[in-house]
Scaffold this active site. Sequence first.
Site, PDB file in Angstrom:
ATOM      1  N   ASN A 142     -27.950  29.163  20.101  1.00  0.00           N
ATOM      2  CA  ASN A 142     -28.425  27.822  20.443  1.00  0.00           C
ATOM      3  C   ASN A 142     -28.149  26.930  19.233  1.00  0.00           C
ATOM      4  O   ASN A 142     -28.852  27.020  18.232  1.00  0.00           O
ATOM      5  CB  ASN A 142     -29.931  27.898  20.758  1.00  0.00           C
ATOM      6  CG  ASN A 142     -30.557  26.528  20.930  1.00  0.00           C
ATOM      7  OD1 ASN A 142     -29.859  25.519  21.048  1.00  0.00           O
ATOM      8  ND2 ASN A 142     -31.884  26.489  20.948  1.00  0.00           N
ATOM      9  N   TRP A 143     -27.128  26.104  19.357  1.00  0.00           N
ATOM     10  CA  TRP A 143     -26.706  25.311  18.194  1.00  0.00           C
ATOM     11  C   TRP A 143     -27.605  24.101  17.972  1.00  0.00           C
ATOM     12  O   TRP A 143     -27.477  23.416  16.970  1.00  0.00           O
ATOM     13  CB  TRP A 143     -25.248  24.871  18.362  1.00  0.00           C
ATOM     14  CG  TRP A 143     -24.266  26.002  18.384  1.00  0.00           C
ATOM     15  CD1 TRP A 143     -24.533  27.350  18.230  1.00  0.00           C
ATOM     16  CD2 TRP A 143     -22.841  25.918  18.555  1.00  0.00           C
ATOM     17  NE1 TRP A 143     -23.381  28.087  18.301  1.00  0.00           N
ATOM     18  CE2 TRP A 143     -22.323  27.233  18.504  1.00  0.00           C
ATOM     19  CE3 TRP A 143     -21.952  24.860  18.749  1.00  0.00           C
ATOM     20  CZ2 TRP A 143     -20.953  27.507  18.632  1.00  0.00           C
ATOM     21  CZ3 TRP A 143     -20.590  25.128  18.887  1.00  0.00           C
ATOM     22  CH2 TRP A 143     -20.104  26.429  18.819  1.00  0.00           C
ATOM     23  N   LYS A 144     -28.478  23.808  18.916  1.00  0.00           N
ATOM     24  CA  LYS A 144     -29.390  22.656  18.812  1.00  0.00           C
ATOM     25  C   LYS A 144     -28.586  21.389  18.507  1.00  0.00           C
ATOM     26  O   LYS A 144     -27.438  21.283  18.944  1.00  0.00           O
ATOM     27  CB  LYS A 144     -30.485  22.939  17.782  1.00  0.00           C
ATOM     28  CG  LYS A 144     -31.194  24.280  18.058  1.00  0.00           C
ATOM     29  CD  LYS A 144     -32.452  24.467  17.290  1.00  0.00           C
ATOM     30  CE  LYS A 144     -33.030  25.838  17.632  1.00  0.00           C
ATOM     31  NZ  LYS A 144     -34.319  26.087  17.013  1.00  0.00           N
TER      32      LYS A 144
ATOM     33  N   HIS B  13     -37.189  25.259  26.353  1.00  0.00           N
ATOM     34  CA  HIS B  13     -37.251  25.598  24.929  1.00  0.00           C
ATOM     35  C   HIS B  13     -38.472  24.914  24.315  1.00  0.00           C
ATOM     36  O   HIS B  13     -38.819  23.793  24.678  1.00  0.00           O
ATOM     37  CB  HIS B  13     -35.965  25.143  24.228  1.00  0.00           C
ATOM     38  CG  HIS B  13     -35.873  25.675  22.827  1.00  0.00           C
ATOM     39  ND1 HIS B  13     -36.561  25.101  21.787  1.00  0.00           N
ATOM     40  CD2 HIS B  13     -35.201  26.725  22.308  1.00  0.00           C
ATOM     41  CE1 HIS B  13     -36.304  25.787  20.679  1.00  0.00           C
ATOM     42  NE2 HIS B  13     -35.481  26.778  20.973  1.00  0.00           N
TER      43      HIS B  13
ATOM     44  N   GLU C 180     -38.948  23.398  21.647  1.00  0.00           N
ATOM     45  CA  GLU C 180     -38.703  22.057  21.080  1.00  0.00           C
ATOM     46  C   GLU C 180     -38.704  21.005  22.191  1.00  0.00           C
ATOM     47  O   GLU C 180     -39.130  19.876  21.982  1.00  0.00           O
ATOM     48  CB  GLU C 180     -37.387  22.058  20.291  1.00  0.00           C
ATOM     49  CG  GLU C 180     -37.552  22.783  18.956  1.00  0.00           C
ATOM     50  CD  GLU C 180     -36.299  23.439  18.420  1.00  0.00           C
ATOM     51  OE1 GLU C 180     -35.189  23.114  18.872  1.00  0.00           O
ATOM     52  OE2 GLU C 180     -36.444  24.313  17.535  1.00  0.00           O
TER      53      GLU C 180
ATOM     54  N   GLU D 233     -39.973  33.400  22.672  1.00  0.00           N
ATOM     55  CA  GLU D 233     -39.779  32.752  21.379  1.00  0.00           C
ATOM     56  C   GLU D 233     -41.121  32.218  20.877  1.00  0.00           C
ATOM     57  O   GLU D 233     -41.518  31.100  21.215  1.00  0.00           O
ATOM     58  CB  GLU D 233     -38.809  31.579  21.514  1.00  0.00           C
ATOM     59  CG  GLU D 233     -37.430  31.988  21.953  1.00  0.00           C
ATOM     60  CD  GLU D 233     -36.375  30.989  21.471  1.00  0.00           C
ATOM     61  OE1 GLU D 233     -35.461  31.422  20.772  1.00  0.00           O
ATOM     62  OE2 GLU D 233     -36.500  29.796  21.784  1.00  0.00           O
TER      63      GLU D 233
ATOM     64  N   GLY E  74     -37.232  28.841  13.481  1.00  0.00           N
ATOM     65  CA  GLY E  74     -36.762  28.059  12.343  1.00  0.00           C
ATOM     66  C   GLY E  74     -37.634  28.192  11.105  1.00  0.00           C
ATOM     67  O   GLY E  74     -37.491  27.432  10.154  1.00  0.00           O
TER      68      GLY E  74
ATOM     69  N   SER F 275     -36.142  33.111  14.335  1.00  0.00           N
ATOM     70  CA  SER F 275     -35.718  33.587  13.013  1.00  0.00           C
ATOM     71  C   SER F 275     -34.998  34.942  13.068  1.00  0.00           C
ATOM     72  O   SER F 275     -35.150  35.773  12.173  1.00  0.00           O
ATOM     73  CB  SER F 275     -36.900  33.638  12.039  1.00  0.00           C
ATOM     74  OG  SER F 275     -37.407  32.334  11.823  1.00  0.00           O
TER      75      SER F 275
ATOM     76  N   GLY G 227     -30.761  29.067  14.046  1.00  0.00           N
ATOM     77  CA  GLY G 227     -30.122  28.816  12.750  1.00  0.00           C
ATOM     78  C   GLY G 227     -28.961  29.751  12.430  1.00  0.00           C
ATOM     79  O   GLY G 227     -27.889  29.304  12.004  1.00  0.00           O
TER      80      GLY G 227
HETATM   81  P1  PGA Z   1     -34.168  30.106  15.056  1.00  0.00           P
HETATM   82  O1  PGA Z   1     -34.261  29.352  16.464  1.00  0.00           O
HETATM   83  O2  PGA Z   1     -33.322  31.322  15.245  1.00  0.00           O
HETATM   84  O3  PGA Z   1     -33.572  29.091  14.128  1.00  0.00           O
HETATM   85  O4  PGA Z   1     -35.585  30.469  14.672  1.00  0.00           O
HETATM   86  C1  PGA Z   1     -34.360  30.072  17.668  1.00  0.00           C
HETATM   87  C2  PGA Z   1     -34.387  29.129  18.843  1.00  0.00           C
HETATM   88  O5  PGA Z   1     -34.962  28.044  18.723  1.00  0.00           O
HETATM   89  O6  PGA Z   1     -33.843  29.431  19.908  1.00  0.00           O
END
Ligand code: PGA
Length: 246
Positions: free
Chosen positions: A10-12, A93, A95, A165, A171, A207, A229
């Site tokens: 997931n490149w966000k 997600h 976020e 998650e 993150g 993470s 990330g």
């Molecule tokens: P992260 O993000 O690996 O940077 O913790 C995971 C995600 O949000 O899918």
Amino acid sequence: MTRPRQVIGNWKMNTTRTEAVELAYRIGTVAPRSAVVGVAPPFPWLAPVADVLRGGSVQLGAQTCSAYAHGAYTGEVSAGMLAEACSFVLVGHSERRTLFSETDDIVRAKLKAALGAGLNAILCVGESLDEREAGEHELVVTRQLRAALDGVPGDAGDRITIAYEPVWAIGTGRNATPDDASTMAELILTASGELGLSNPQVLYGGSVNAANAESLIAGAAIGGFLVGGASLKADDFLAIVAAADV
Ligand code: PGA
């Protein structure tokens, strides 16, 4: 039937166009033995990344979709539009839930829109730190699952992947322990089975990196990873793929 493991990046809201194309090129050279590998770039890079990945095995996905099919919804991108370019989409997600006020009802509408358009969906669930510390993680995740899967036909199970998650692990560099991740994955498998979903699969996200992937994947209920990330660095992402691709 056991589903192949999946590792999804997931490149966000990261990468320039050049970086996205280079990253896709590096990842596109991987030839996994059995795992499904996918990437979810920002919307504007879907087409250039699709060009790079064409003919290979790496799947292309989007990070969200609209709950609406078409019409006067400025800024939205429908699942039907995405289905022309992608094979999967992330839904719910954390976020999106916390920063963009996506409620359980919106998540369910997006999930249905995605499935209706023929996309595979990765439904994200997970508790906050407060909820974990209050011992409510199982309740919260079960509630999110129930809400999202309400009215979803059970035979769509093969096209739905659930990503566990925990919000406190995203993150932050603080991943769930393999035991905790596996326990939650088992709970999710049981709950989704009880909700009538056939053949669900659970990924862990939060993470994940090249150093912890091997211990996290050891949990029998963990079917792969959703990586944020570490998916932005080809070497790290490919090391995570290698840990899952056995
Ligand atoms: P992260 O993000 O690996 O940077 O913790 C995971 C995600 O949000 O899918």
